[in-house]
Enzyme design. Sequence first.
Site, PDB file in Angstrom:
ATOM      1  N   ASN A   9     -64.770  97.753 100.915  1.00 57.56           N
ATOM      2  CA  ASN A   9     -63.435  97.966 100.372  1.00 57.56           C
ATOM      3  C   ASN A   9     -62.531  98.609 101.432  1.00 57.56           C
ATOM      4  OD1 ASN A   9     -61.180  99.027  99.010  1.00 57.56           O
ATOM      5  ND2 ASN A   9     -62.326  99.279  97.106  1.00 57.56           N
ATOM      6  N   LYS A  12     -60.520 101.834 100.704  1.00 57.97           N
ATOM      7  CA  LYS A  12     -61.240 103.110 100.805  1.00 57.97           C
ATOM      8  C   LYS A  12     -61.213 103.619 102.245  1.00 57.97           C
ATOM      9  CE  LYS A  12     -64.929 102.710  97.312  1.00 57.97           C
ATOM     10  NZ  LYS A  12     -66.401 102.726  97.198  1.00 57.97           N
ATOM     11  N   ASP A  76     -69.667 106.083  96.243  1.00 55.80           N
ATOM     12  CA  ASP A  76     -69.549 105.278  95.040  1.00 55.80           C
ATOM     13  C   ASP A  76     -68.607 105.996  94.084  1.00 55.80           C
ATOM     14  OD1 ASP A  76     -70.573 102.717  93.927  1.00 55.80           O
ATOM     15  OD2 ASP A  76     -70.986 104.012  92.214  1.00 55.80           O
ATOM     16  N   GLY A 152     -57.588  98.891  92.811  1.00 52.70           N
ATOM     17  CA  GLY A 152     -58.464  99.074  91.663  1.00 52.70           C
ATOM     18  C   GLY A 152     -57.705  99.511  90.419  1.00 52.70           C
ATOM     19  N   TYR A 153     -58.169 100.599  89.829  1.00 54.93           N
ATOM     20  CA  TYR A 153     -57.622 101.078  88.549  1.00 54.93           C
ATOM     21  C   TYR A 153     -56.363 101.945  88.720  1.00 54.93           C
ATOM     22  CZ  TYR A 153     -62.029  99.430  86.562  1.00 54.93           C
ATOM     23  OH  TYR A 153     -63.086  98.638  86.173  1.00 54.93           O
ATOM     24  N   HIS A 180     -60.058 112.100  93.407  1.00 57.44           N
ATOM     25  CA  HIS A 180     -61.515 112.222  93.480  1.00 57.44           C
ATOM     26  C   HIS A 180     -62.008 112.012  94.907  1.00 57.44           C
ATOM     27  CE1 HIS A 180     -61.130 107.760  93.276  1.00 57.44           C
ATOM     28  NE2 HIS A 180     -60.036 108.129  92.664  1.00 57.44           N
ATOM     29  N   ARG A 181     -61.470 110.995  95.587  1.00 56.03           N
ATOM     30  CA  ARG A 181     -61.909 110.705  96.962  1.00 56.03           C
ATOM     31  C   ARG A 181     -61.440 111.811  97.905  1.00 56.03           C
ATOM     32  NH1 ARG A 181     -60.504 106.107  96.783  1.00 56.03           N
ATOM     33  NH2 ARG A 181     -62.596 105.405  96.233  1.00 56.03           N
TER      34      ARG A 181
END
Length: 197
Positions: A9, A12, A76, A152-153, A180-181
């Site tokens: 990805n 990311k 992940d 993504g979301y 989160h990342r």
Amino acid sequence: MHILFATGNEHKVSEAAAILAPLGHEVEPLLIQGNPPEFIEPQAEGIEEVALSKIEQARELVMGTKLEDSIILVEDSGLFIDALGGFPGPYSSYVESTIGLPGILQLMSAEPERGAEFRTIAVISIEGNTITETGTCRGKISKQLSGDTGFGYDPIFIPEDGDGRTCGEMSSIEKSSISHRGRALKAISELLNSPSK
Ligand code: ITT
């Protein structure tokens, strides 16, 4: 430090590079014969197991190559929706590629309780050791798709620490300051920069 991010990805990689550059780390994609790795994701109970499986697979890919001693990052992530008992969670990738974001909005259409959480487990392999850190971002599922940044979301996730916009309506810097990342990678960086490392 020079970190190779093993992921299929590219979004990311750009987020991680921007998060870690000010902390003194350079992030590049791990490429095997010019291609990013394609992981076999075990249909596991948790994203921890998936992340640990990815680091094992990444290590095997570089074994015996000139990249063998590189510092390798994998992660992940998953979206855990309270009203759906944590679904899609570890199945987030599969769900995005099947029912997609409209499918999630449909599942949530009559649901007043819209709380959700993004979680990332980031794992670094360095000098034979494995460092694992978690990052979470609480928020809620929007009623409609909004914004076209991120991936993504992002267009249906409104982080609690934001100002009401979805991540899809934020710049990458805004998203990563509360994501989160961002949180998982900052925690990893603190460990990498600590004197005992
Ligand atoms: P790799 O496994 O190759 O790293 P992936 O895209 O499959 O890439 P994940 O399994 O971690 O990565 O992602 C699970 C799903 O969650 C996938 O559908 C992503 O698009 C989505 N996702 C991950 N991080 C996200 C983020 O920051 N914002 C929005 N969606 C995200």
